[in-house]
Scaffold this motif. Structure first.
Motif, PDB file in Angstrom:
ATOM      1  N   PHE A 138       0.831  -1.200   0.000  1.00 20.92           N
ATOM      2  CA  PHE A 138       0.000   0.000   0.000  1.00 20.92           C
ATOM      3  C   PHE A 138       0.870   1.257   0.000  1.00 20.92           C
ATOM      4  O   PHE A 138       1.832   1.366   0.762  1.00 20.92           O
ATOM      5  N   LEU A 139       0.510   2.207  -0.864  1.00 16.24           N
ATOM      6  CA  LEU A 139       1.235   3.471  -0.963  1.00 16.24           C
ATOM      7  C   LEU A 139       0.351   4.489  -1.678  1.00 16.24           C
ATOM      8  O   LEU A 139      -0.809   4.193  -1.996  1.00 16.24           O
ATOM      9  N   ALA A 140       0.876   5.670  -1.904  1.00 17.96           N
ATOM     10  CA  ALA A 140       0.129   6.714  -2.618  1.00 17.96           C
ATOM     11  C   ALA A 140       0.746   6.956  -3.980  1.00 17.96           C
ATOM     12  O   ALA A 140       1.975   6.935  -4.133  1.00 17.96           O
ATOM     13  N   LEU A 141      -0.115   7.161  -4.957  1.00 18.38           N
ATOM     14  CA  LEU A 141       0.301   7.638  -6.281  1.00 18.38           C
ATOM     15  C   LEU A 141      -0.587   8.825  -6.588  1.00 18.38           C
ATOM     16  O   LEU A 141      -1.770   8.669  -6.883  1.00 18.38           O
ATOM     17  N   HIS A 142       0.001  10.009  -6.493  1.00 22.61           N
ATOM     18  CA  HIS A 142      -0.799  11.236  -6.582  1.00 22.61           C
ATOM     19  C   HIS A 142      -0.651  11.879  -7.955  1.00 22.61           C
ATOM     20  O   HIS A 142       0.453  12.166  -8.413  1.00 22.61           O
ATOM     21  N   PHE A 143      -1.796  12.099  -8.588  1.00 23.02           N
ATOM     22  CA  PHE A 143      -1.871  12.748  -9.896  1.00 23.02           C
ATOM     23  C   PHE A 143      -2.312  14.196  -9.727  1.00 23.02           C
ATOM     24  O   PHE A 143      -3.161  14.498  -8.886  1.00 23.02           O
ATOM     25  N   ALA A 144      -1.774  15.075 -10.546  1.00 20.61           N
ATOM     26  CA  ALA A 144      -2.256  16.451 -10.596  1.00 20.61           C
ATOM     27  C   ALA A 144      -3.432  16.529 -11.565  1.00 20.61           C
ATOM     28  O   ALA A 144      -3.541  15.721 -12.493  1.00 20.61           O
ATOM     29  N   ASN A 145      -4.310  17.487 -11.352  1.00 17.22           N
ATOM     30  CA  ASN A 145      -5.420  17.672 -12.287  1.00 17.22           C
ATOM     31  C   ASN A 145      -4.875  18.090 -13.656  1.00 17.22           C
ATOM     32  O   ASN A 145      -3.815  18.702 -13.745  1.00 17.22           O
ATOM     33  N   MET A 146      -5.634  17.782 -14.721  1.00 15.27           N
ATOM     34  CA  MET A 146      -5.181  17.914 -16.106  1.00 15.27           C
ATOM     35  C   MET A 146      -3.935  17.037 -16.282  1.00 15.27           C
ATOM     36  O   MET A 146      -2.860  17.476 -16.683  1.00 15.27           O
ATOM     37  N   VAL A 147      -4.117  15.754 -15.986  1.00 18.79           N
ATOM     38  CA  VAL A 147      -3.022  14.792 -15.902  1.00 18.79           C
ATOM     39  C   VAL A 147      -2.155  14.768 -17.148  1.00 18.79           C
ATOM     40  O   VAL A 147      -0.923  14.675 -17.065  1.00 18.79           O
ATOM     41  N   TRP A 148      -2.784  14.835 -18.326  1.00 24.47           N
ATOM     42  CA  TRP A 148      -2.033  14.715 -19.577  1.00 24.47           C
ATOM     43  C   TRP A 148      -1.002  15.820 -19.729  1.00 24.47           C
ATOM     44  O   TRP A 148       0.016  15.635 -20.373  1.00 24.47           O
ATOM     45  N   LYS A 149      -1.253  16.989 -19.110  1.00 18.66           N
ATOM     46  CA  LYS A 149      -0.349  18.136 -19.237  1.00 18.66           C
ATOM     47  C   LYS A 149       0.453  18.347 -17.953  1.00 18.66           C
ATOM     48  O   LYS A 149       1.672  18.493 -17.998  1.00 18.66           O
ATOM     49  N   SER A 150      -0.228  18.388 -16.829  1.00 15.08           N
ATOM     50  CA  SER A 150       0.438  18.535 -15.522  1.00 15.08           C
ATOM     51  C   SER A 150       0.738  17.132 -15.007  1.00 15.08           C
ATOM     52  O   SER A 150       0.093  16.639 -14.081  1.00 15.08           O
TER      53      SER A 150
END
Length: 297
Positions: A138-150
């Motif tokens: 178990f861990l975190a994988l954090h995506f920023a909004n507008m993933v394809w660009k940010s």
């Protein structure tokens, strides 16, 4: 460890983007949500994203985007969703008890090799990860909004995450087009939100205190720093659902008042950029038309 079969739990603003990001980079994806009517919104989300992919990605490929849609299956059956997953990415509401309940169910149903990743924006993975029964995976994988660009992918381990799971998730993040950022110690908000949330709260406090209009707060920041966006433009990108939960978690009375105002906006169907109305009103291309009068002082 190859992570090719991806399950995304939650198909809201970020969940749908995560599903597309993985599928666009060749992964097989199962998108899970609690109700069929939520899944029925996805075709519109794909078309919304298609426009941004075309605009923002120099190497955009139409055939690849269509193939990505075909690689995404949907279901409201949680056991079915995780039954063959190599990695499960959770992007549901920021509520510890709800996350514990979901991860307990996932832990019982997923294969033994599956890695469990949360996209939580403001909570510590260790506050609900043990419910899965597999803290080493178990861990975190954090995506920023507008993933394809940010396209940052912050991979944050807990004290119990195995080195194998950590390294495999970093590799997976790179495979789906992210800039993988290893984070070795738990911290609320990771690196990105550790910087972003205080800045956003400073903007919302100025508004709640009646100091200036949202558009003027944005304007002074952009002119004074050369930044392309002010805090309220970023709030619109983040979405009012996530923003209201983050504000609720801050005991400052100003944050509580701001959360209430965001919830009133959500009740009107105004959620930010995704709905075309937030602090600003947007055209069909996602460009600002004018400030939203509903947020004027």
């Amino acid at each position: 460890m190859s992570l090719n079969k991806v399950t995304v739990l939650g198909t809201g603003v970020l969940g749908s983007q995560i599903a597309m990001q993985a599928a666009y980079h060749g992964k097989t994806v199962v998108a899970y949500d609690v109700a069929e009517e939520l899944l029925e919104k996805l075709p519109d989300r794909w078309e919304w994203m298609r426009g941004y992919y075309k605009r923002d990605l120099p190497d955009y490929n139409e055939e690849n985007f269509n193939a990505a849609i075909a690689r995404i299956q949907t279901t409201t059956d949680l056991k079915e969703a995780v039954s063959e997953a190599d990695i499960v990415i959770e992007a549901i509401v920021e509520d510890v008890d709800i996350k514990k309940k979901v991860w307990a169910q996932v832990g019982e149903a997923a294969p033994a090799h599956t890695i469990f990743a949360t996209n939580t924006s403001s909570l510590l993975p260790s506050s609900f990860g043990p419910a899965s029964g597999r803290t080493d995976k178990f861990l975190a994988l954090h995506f920023a909004n507008m993933v394809w660009k940010s396209n940052t992918g912050e991979v944050m381990r807990t004290t119990e995450t195995s080195d194998e799971s950590f390294e495999a998730t970093l590799k997976f993040a790179e495979e789906i087009g992210l800039v993988a950022i290893p984070i070795y110690k738990e911290i609320p908000g990771y690196v990105l939100n550790g910087l972003l949330i205080p800045w956003l709260e400073a903007g919302s406090n100025l508004f709640v205190d009646g100091i200036a209009q949202p558009a003027d707060i944005d304007r002074v920041w952009k002119v004074g720093t050369g930044s392309p966006h002010g805090p309220f433009e970023v709030y619109d990108v983040v979405g009012f659902g996530v923003a209201s939960h983050v504000a609720k978690n801050n005991p400052d009375p100003r944050s509580q008042e701001f959360a209430t105002k965001l919830e009133e906006s959500l009740a009107r169907g105004e959620t930010g950029l995704g709905s075309g109305k937030g602090f600003y009103i947007y055209d069909e291309q996602g460009e600002i038309v004018k400030p939203n009068p509903a947020w004027e002082l």
